[in-house]
Design a protein around this motif. Structure first.
Motif, short mmCIF file in Angstrom:
data_model
loop_
_atom_site.label_atom_id
_atom_site.label_comp_id
_atom_site.label_asym_id
_atom_site.label_seq_id
_atom_site.Cartn_x
_atom_site.Cartn_y
_atom_site.Cartn_z
N ALA A 6 -1.06 13.17 -5.02
CA ALA A 6 -1.15 14.03 -5.58
C ALA A 6 -1.63 15.37 -5.34
O ALA A 6 -1.83 15.76 -4.52
CB ALA A 6 -2.47 12.85 -5.72
N LEU A 7 -1.13 16.07 -6.77
CA LEU A 7 -1.04 18.09 -6.38
C LEU A 7 -1.74 18.59 -7.55
O LEU A 7 -1.51 17.91 -8.72
CB LEU A 7 0.38 18.17 -6.78
N HIS A 8 -2.46 19.04 -7.21
CA HIS A 8 -3.21 20.07 -8.23
C HIS A 8 -2.59 21.78 -8.36
O HIS A 8 -2.18 22.17 -7.31
CB HIS A 8 -4.61 20.50 -7.64
N PRO A 9 -1.57 22.15 -9.23
CA PRO A 9 -1.39 22.85 -9.37
C PRO A 9 -1.41 24.44 -9.51
O PRO A 9 -0.92 25.26 -10.23
CB PRO A 9 -1.07 22.28 -11.39
N GLN A 16 16.97 4.07 -3.57
CA GLN A 16 18.17 4.19 -3.56
C GLN A 16 18.54 5.94 -2.80
O GLN A 16 19.45 5.97 -1.94
CB GLN A 16 18.98 4.30 -4.54
N ALA A 17 17.29 6.17 -2.79
CA ALA A 17 17.85 8.13 -1.85
C ALA A 17 16.90 7.24 -0.56
O ALA A 17 16.65 6.42 0.11
CB ALA A 17 16.19 8.44 -2.86
N GLN A 18 17.59 8.45 0.49
CA GLN A 18 17.12 8.76 2.28
C GLN A 18 15.42 8.37 2.39
O GLN A 18 15.26 7.55 3.06
CB GLN A 18 17.29 9.51 2.96
N GLN A 19 14.58 9.21 0.93
CA GLN A 19 13.48 9.28 1.29
C GLN A 19 12.80 9.26 -0.21
O GLN A 19 12.77 10.55 -0.83
CB GLN A 19 12.92 9.83 2.53
N GLY A 20 12.54 8.33 -1.01
CA GLY A 20 12.22 8.85 -2.49
C GLY A 20 10.82 9.41 -1.97
O GLY A 20 10.04 8.79 -1.40
N ILE A 21 10.36 10.30 -3.35
CA ILE A 21 9.20 10.93 -2.92
C ILE A 21 8.51 10.83 -4.67
O ILE A 21 9.00 11.52 -5.60
CB ILE A 21 9.05 12.61 -2.53
N ILE A 22 6.93 10.10 -5.19
CA ILE A 22 6.32 10.35 -6.38
C ILE A 22 5.05 11.23 -6.19
O ILE A 22 4.52 11.53 -5.30
CB ILE A 22 6.15 8.94 -6.56
N ALA A 23 5.60 12.23 -7.65
CA ALA A 23 4.24 13.68 -6.94
C ALA A 23 4.39 13.50 -8.94
O ALA A 23 4.85 13.37 -9.29
CB ALA A 23 5.12 14.64 -6.94
N SER A 24 2.91 13.45 -8.25
CA SER A 24 1.78 13.56 -9.41
C SER A 24 1.04 14.54 -10.04
O SER A 24 0.30 14.57 -8.52
CB SER A 24 1.05 12.16 -9.51
N ILE A 25 1.40 15.12 -11.06
CA ILE A 25 0.47 16.28 -11.38
C ILE A 25 -0.94 15.85 -11.72
O ILE A 25 -1.14 15.28 -12.43
CB ILE A 25 0.85 17.49 -12.50
N SER A 26 -1.58 16.07 -10.67
CA SER A 26 -3.40 15.28 -11.17
C SER A 26 -4.09 17.19 -11.66
O SER A 26 -3.46 18.42 -11.98
CB SER A 26 -4.42 14.82 -9.93
N SER A 27 -5.36 16.78 -11.34
CA SER A 27 -6.08 18.26 -11.04
C SER A 27 -7.37 18.77 -10.60
O SER A 27 -8.08 16.81 -10.20
CB SER A 27 -6.58 18.02 -12.55
N LYS A 28 -7.94 19.46 -10.16
CA LYS A 28 -9.00 19.19 -8.60
C LYS A 28 -10.26 18.43 -9.46
O LYS A 28 -10.79 18.49 -8.98
CB LYS A 28 -9.67 20.58 -8.67
N VAL A 29 -10.16 18.68 -11.03
CA VAL A 29 -11.38 18.51 -11.84
C VAL A 29 -11.82 17.03 -11.55
O VAL A 29 -12.30 16.31 -11.76
CB VAL A 29 -11.69 18.48 -12.82
N GLY A 30 -10.85 16.00 -11.34
CA GLY A 30 -10.41 15.10 -10.81
C GLY A 30 -11.08 14.49 -9.58
O GLY A 30 -11.27 13.60 -9.33
#
Length: 232
Positions: free
Chosen positions: A181-184, A127-141
């Motif tokens: 995927a994001l490494h915090p 429903q959004a103009q451009q949806g984003i799915i951000a998953s907090i991953s880890s560099k160890v992966g």
């Protein structure tokens, strides 16, 4: 229209810091956590941002609860979904001492839940103009970054999450939904410990900057909180 974020694991650490930054930036935030009664800082934010913040009780391993929340928010366009809730599992074990029950629990939280949440809130993201799915991953992966071995349980859960992110991007990008995927970073949280290199504010600001500037060409990629690319 006011942009809207749904985030899991919002009661402490990086999740709480992200909630604060998005509220400050004028977003409406749907913040999820397992036990609202213990989410004291999150509850305090409701007093300062009553029109912007809604708190929802959610155990990310409870698939019926995920679908119930999706039904509650059925007519709500979601610009951003952040799968932040995570579980490290046991520490200090070595090869030959892997706890199978804990391994299953870590996978339930870190890998299965993010996909089921993405599936549940797919209609709202569309429903959004451009949806984003951000998953907090880890560099160890990262396979490339794994030069020390060990950490079988957490490593494998984040490597599997990265695979989920890549598939989500392939499946949903044609429909205008980005997945990343994001490494915090190594962050001073309950999970990261007191010796970590950065605080939650630094991590959250960096992550938000990456997401604020995310383009379709970056979907399906793995990024550090400072915007640099991480190899799979």
């Amino acid at each position: 229209m006011q942009p809207r974020l749904l985030i899991t694991g919002a009661n402490r650490g990086i999740g709480l810091a992200l909630v604060k930054h998005y509220l400050d930036d004028g977003w409406h935030v749907d913040a999820c956590c397992r036990d609202i009664s213990q989410a004291h800082e999150l509850l305090a934010l409701v007093n300062t941002s009553p029109q912007q913040l809604q708190i929802h009780p959610l155990d990310v391993t409870d698939h019926a609860a995920i679908m119930a929340l999706s039904h509650t928010l059925a007519d709500t366009p979601l610009d951003l979904l952040i799968n932040n809730a995570g579980y490290y599992g046991p520490k200090g074990y070595g090869f030959g001492h892997t706890d199978i029950d804990e391994w299953r629990k870590v996978f339930e939280v870190n890998t299965i839940a993010p996909l089921k949440i993405a599936e549940a809130f797919y209609p709202q993201l569309k429903q959004a103009q451009q949806g984003i799915i951000a998953s907090i991953s880890s560099k160890v992966g990262s396979m490339t970054e794994n030069t020390s071995g060990g950490g079988y349980i957490y490593r494998s859960s984040k490597a599997a999450l990265n695979s989920v992110v890549k598939s989500l991007s392939n499946d949903l990008l044609p429909q205008g939904i980005l997945s990343v995927a994001l490494h915090p970073g190594w962050v001073q949280t309950e999970m990261g410990g007191p010796n970590a290199l950065i605080d939650t504010q630094t991590s959250a600001l960096g992550l938000k900057k990456v997401l604020d500037n995310l383009t379709p060409s970056q979907s399906g990629q793995f990024y550090n909180f400072d915007g640099t690319s991480i190899p799979w």
